[in-house]
Design a protein around this motif. Sequence first.
Motif, PDB file in Angstrom:
ATOM      1  N   ARG A 277       0.866  -1.178   0.000  1.00  0.00           N
ATOM      2  CA  ARG A 277       0.000   0.000   0.000  1.00  0.00           C
ATOM      3  C   ARG A 277       0.904   1.230   0.000  1.00  0.00           C
ATOM      4  O   ARG A 277       1.761   1.381   0.872  1.00  0.00           O
ATOM      5  CB  ARG A 277      -0.907   0.014   1.233  1.00  0.00           C
ATOM      6  N   VAL A 278       0.702   2.121  -0.977  1.00  0.00           N
ATOM      7  CA  VAL A 278       1.472   3.358  -1.058  1.00  0.00           C
ATOM      8  C   VAL A 278       0.683   4.477  -0.377  1.00  0.00           C
ATOM      9  O   VAL A 278      -0.503   4.676  -0.663  1.00  0.00           O
ATOM     10  CB  VAL A 278       1.769   3.740  -2.523  1.00  0.00           C
ATOM     11  N   PHE A 279       1.321   5.213   0.517  1.00  0.00           N
ATOM     12  CA  PHE A 279       0.696   6.344   1.196  1.00  0.00           C
ATOM     13  C   PHE A 279       1.054   7.670   0.530  1.00  0.00           C
ATOM     14  O   PHE A 279       0.216   8.557   0.423  1.00  0.00           O
ATOM     15  CB  PHE A 279       1.113   6.367   2.668  1.00  0.00           C
ATOM     16  N   SER A 280       2.305   7.821   0.117  1.00  0.00           N
ATOM     17  CA  SER A 280       2.714   9.027  -0.586  1.00  0.00           C
ATOM     18  C   SER A 280       3.859   8.680  -1.523  1.00  0.00           C
ATOM     19  O   SER A 280       4.526   7.651  -1.360  1.00  0.00           O
ATOM     20  CB  SER A 280       3.143  10.131   0.395  1.00  0.00           C
ATOM     21  N   GLY A 281       4.097   9.562  -2.499  1.00  0.00           N
ATOM     22  CA  GLY A 281       5.128   9.285  -3.484  1.00  0.00           C
ATOM     23  C   GLY A 281       4.649   8.279  -4.512  1.00  0.00           C
ATOM     24  O   GLY A 281       3.487   7.855  -4.517  1.00  0.00           O
ATOM     25  N   THR A 282       5.548   7.858  -5.376  1.00  0.00           N
ATOM     26  CA  THR A 282       5.212   6.936  -6.462  1.00  0.00           C
ATOM     27  C   THR A 282       6.342   5.938  -6.666  1.00  0.00           C
ATOM     28  O   THR A 282       7.520   6.311  -6.638  1.00  0.00           O
ATOM     29  CB  THR A 282       4.966   7.701  -7.778  1.00  0.00           C
ATOM     30  N   VAL A 283       5.978   4.662  -6.832  1.00  0.00           N
ATOM     31  CA  VAL A 283       6.943   3.612  -7.165  1.00  0.00           C
ATOM     32  C   VAL A 283       6.944   3.440  -8.683  1.00  0.00           C
ATOM     33  O   VAL A 283       5.873   3.331  -9.297  1.00  0.00           O
ATOM     34  CB  VAL A 283       6.584   2.277  -6.486  1.00  0.00           C
ATOM     35  N   HIS A 284       8.128   3.415  -9.283  1.00  0.00           N
ATOM     36  CA  HIS A 284       8.255   3.243 -10.730  1.00  0.00           C
ATOM     37  C   HIS A 284       8.953   1.922 -11.040  1.00  0.00           C
ATOM     38  O   HIS A 284       9.845   1.492 -10.296  1.00  0.00           O
ATOM     39  CB  HIS A 284       9.075   4.391 -11.348  1.00  0.00           C
ATOM     40  N   VAL A 285       8.551   1.293 -12.137  1.00  0.00           N
ATOM     41  CA  VAL A 285       9.265   0.113 -12.613  1.00  0.00           C
ATOM     42  C   VAL A 285      10.704   0.514 -12.934  1.00  0.00           C
ATOM     43  O   VAL A 285      10.959   1.594 -13.480  1.00  0.00           O
ATOM     44  CB  VAL A 285       8.572  -0.481 -13.851  1.00  0.00           C
ATOM     45  N   ARG A 286      11.625  -0.366 -12.576  1.00  0.00           N
ATOM     46  CA  ARG A 286      13.072  -0.185 -12.770  1.00  0.00           C
ATOM     47  C   ARG A 286      13.683   0.833 -11.805  1.00  0.00           C
ATOM     48  O   ARG A 286      14.851   1.168 -11.922  1.00  0.00           O
ATOM     49  CB  ARG A 286      13.414   0.179 -14.228  1.00  0.00           C
ATOM     50  N   SER A 287      12.873   1.324 -10.845  1.00  0.00           N
ATOM     51  CA  SER A 287      13.448   2.226  -9.837  1.00  0.00           C
ATOM     52  C   SER A 287      13.975   1.400  -8.664  1.00  0.00           C
ATOM     53  O   SER A 287      13.487   0.302  -8.385  1.00  0.00           O
ATOM     54  CB  SER A 287      12.396   3.221  -9.343  1.00  0.00           C
ATOM     55  N   ARG A 288      14.966   1.943  -7.982  1.00  0.00           N
ATOM     56  CA  ARG A 288      15.491   1.282  -6.791  1.00  0.00           C
ATOM     57  C   ARG A 288      14.804   1.854  -5.563  1.00  0.00           C
ATOM     58  O   ARG A 288      14.661   3.069  -5.422  1.00  0.00           O
ATOM     59  CB  ARG A 288      17.002   1.477  -6.673  1.00  0.00           C
ATOM     60  N   VAL A 289      14.361   0.974  -4.657  1.00  0.00           N
ATOM     61  CA  VAL A 289      13.687   1.412  -3.433  1.00  0.00           C
ATOM     62  C   VAL A 289      14.433   0.851  -2.232  1.00  0.00           C
ATOM     63  O   VAL A 289      15.057  -0.212  -2.304  1.00  0.00           O
ATOM     64  CB  VAL A 289      12.206   0.968  -3.404  1.00  0.00           C
ATOM     65  N   ASP A 290      14.366   1.569  -1.124  1.00  0.00           N
ATOM     66  CA  ASP A 290      14.992   1.137   0.125  1.00  0.00           C
ATOM     67  C   ASP A 290      13.907   0.731   1.109  1.00  0.00           C
ATOM     68  O   ASP A 290      12.843   1.342   1.175  1.00  0.00           O
ATOM     69  CB  ASP A 290      15.834   2.271   0.718  1.00  0.00           C
ATOM     70  N   PHE A 291      14.193  -0.309   1.900  1.00  0.00           N
ATOM     71  CA  PHE A 291      13.223  -0.722   2.914  1.00  0.00           C
ATOM     72  C   PHE A 291      13.885  -1.052   4.241  1.00  0.00           C
ATOM     73  O   PHE A 291      13.482  -1.952   4.956  1.00  0.00           O
ATOM     74  CB  PHE A 291      12.341  -1.884   2.437  1.00  0.00           C
ATOM     75  N   GLY A 292      14.920  -0.277   4.587  1.00  0.00           N
ATOM     76  CA  GLY A 292      15.422  -0.308   5.956  1.00  0.00           C
ATOM     77  C   GLY A 292      16.675  -1.117   6.172  1.00  0.00           C
ATOM     78  O   GLY A 292      16.901  -2.148   5.538  1.00  0.00           O
TER      79      GLY A 292
END
Length: 659
Positions: A277-292
């Motif tokens: 579930r996304v609360f704010s911002g946007t996730v893009h395909v091929r983007s790198r995300v951090d999760f702690g």
Amino acid sequence: MALLNLGILAHVDAGKTSLTERLLHLAGVRTELGSVDAGSTLTDSMELERQRGITIRSAVASFMIGDTQVNLLDTPGHPDFIAEVERVLGVLDGAVLVVSAVEGVQAQTRILMRALRRLDLPLLLFVNKIDRTGANPERVLRDVMDRLTPDVVPMGYVSQPGGPQARFQPYGPDDEFRTRLVDVLATHDEGIIAAYVADDSALPYALLRKELGKQIARCQVFPVFFGSAITGQGADVLMSAIAELLPGLDGDADGDLSATVFKIDREASGEKVAYVRVFSGTVHVRSRVDFGRGRGGKVTGIVLFTNGATERSATLGPGQIGKLWGLADIRIGDTIGTRNGHGTDQRQFAPPTLETVIVPRVSAAKGTLNAALRLLAEQDPLINLRQDDIRQETYVSLYGEVQKEVIQATLAGDFGVDVDFRETTTICVERPVGTGEAVEVLRVGDNPYLATVGLRVERGPLGSGVTFRLGVELGSMPLAFFRAVEEAVQGTLRQGLHGWEVIDCAVTLHRSGYLARQSHSHGSFDKSMSSTATDFRYLTPLVLMAALRQAGTTVHEPLHWFRLEMPTDLYTSMLQVLTKYGAVPQVPTIGGELSTVEGEIPAASIHALQQQLPSLTRGEGVLESAFERWEQVVGTPPERPRTDINPLERARYLLAMRR
């Protein structure tokens, strides 16, 4: 387009999944109504769910109500799978709590209501099964007001309940309902009653409905609807109210990314799929995300839920729920990006209070079993695998016997591993009694590690878990060393002085020291001259357990609230049985043919009482129970064998760590 992430919650068999099917049918997502009995529901996709007729894992289905997209999350009703409900609560904008018109408010209903209130989630109540024999909507409404909340607004009445002719008649803007609405709303807004007294025409019905929505959003008022998911009565009214009265959460597409992982699946290929579930911002395909904690990954695929189906997308934006591929290290509960006040780390329900050893029927299948259990633990972290390396045994935590049966069937069906379980035992916890301190100094005494660690252990507030605090400057040593100490503290306190997990405990690091990175002349790094995170990771358990021994601990067993319904003529004999099992009954409700009694009972007695109940009550007894609190054990505290080398046995521990 407005977005609403809606949870459907209920006690088992209240008709939650049937209501989900009815809403999907009304929205045009399903041309034919699915049936729980026939195993044809959209959200019960597991074979086990279809066989047993219960929801085991949460599921998502999307549909439109006007210009509002509703992402509906169907959750388990059986208490053995309450962990699935907990993970969903943190991603909801609102909820529908389903209550049976026959059974009324049940144990799980009360637990769910308490959790929803703690989270301040806007809520509608739906009294289902008005067409069933024994349905009594008026009694259930009183039950809701007495046992859940007095702040309810009945949105209509039921004619001819208890049969196929049962009908829900919604109230309109007539004077009687309008006056009742004014009374309820004025409880939380004195301006309404003042305006009504001054000039009642200044408060038209449309304005009152708008104010009702505002008070629902603030969790001050809870409207009650009635109907039948099977016949469809009242479902259309509920559906309109969902779009009108429950607010979606606005999100900022350009803000910092903040999203929560509430479910993990794996494809047949073994690739991990994260439900987010996304609360704010946007996730893009091929983007790198951090999760702690230095973990992250590249998103290789995104799928959105839309109108009863799924579709691939290049983005996942605020308010949306979708599935992400490519994040191999992600876990349930992870925050993608920053938390920004979204979601919750606070546990809403009690942890499992039962434990058992799981054993493969064929000893050669141990490796396959361990791999399968690790995959199941990804989907349900609260089964809390404990590996006893000393005895070569694996423990799993449980909420109940049904969960055990499901684990057994899943291992056989999905992984081809037949298993047995040893006797189920009750899980206790430990709490510190006082305060204790200990310190190990670098190169002093027989400390073999290049680290200084001083820890203070104190009793924390009830429900606080384990709190780690810094009593030294954050810059006094590398961050990796602080992390190593904190991780070792959390891991060590899973087994206290008596072998049970230590809770409600505050640990403060009040002294630290290390040797900076060094190397020989013109040589490479020499760890014999320099501190490493491993030094702190191995030394911390020695210091922590010494401090805990000084503080002392008490052992607490789980105590359950119970409600027992039984034939009135058996009331006296059943009181004797309850006393035998350590129950403390409260004032009973003596009726005609049936009577009820509530009270507290040790969790260890629940299973035995449940097994004997049919013979004790001529098959007419109904027992409900739920975790209430931890109660200190009187007398000799029970011990649980440790599954690791005990840090209190210093010589043995140091020898094992050297190896």
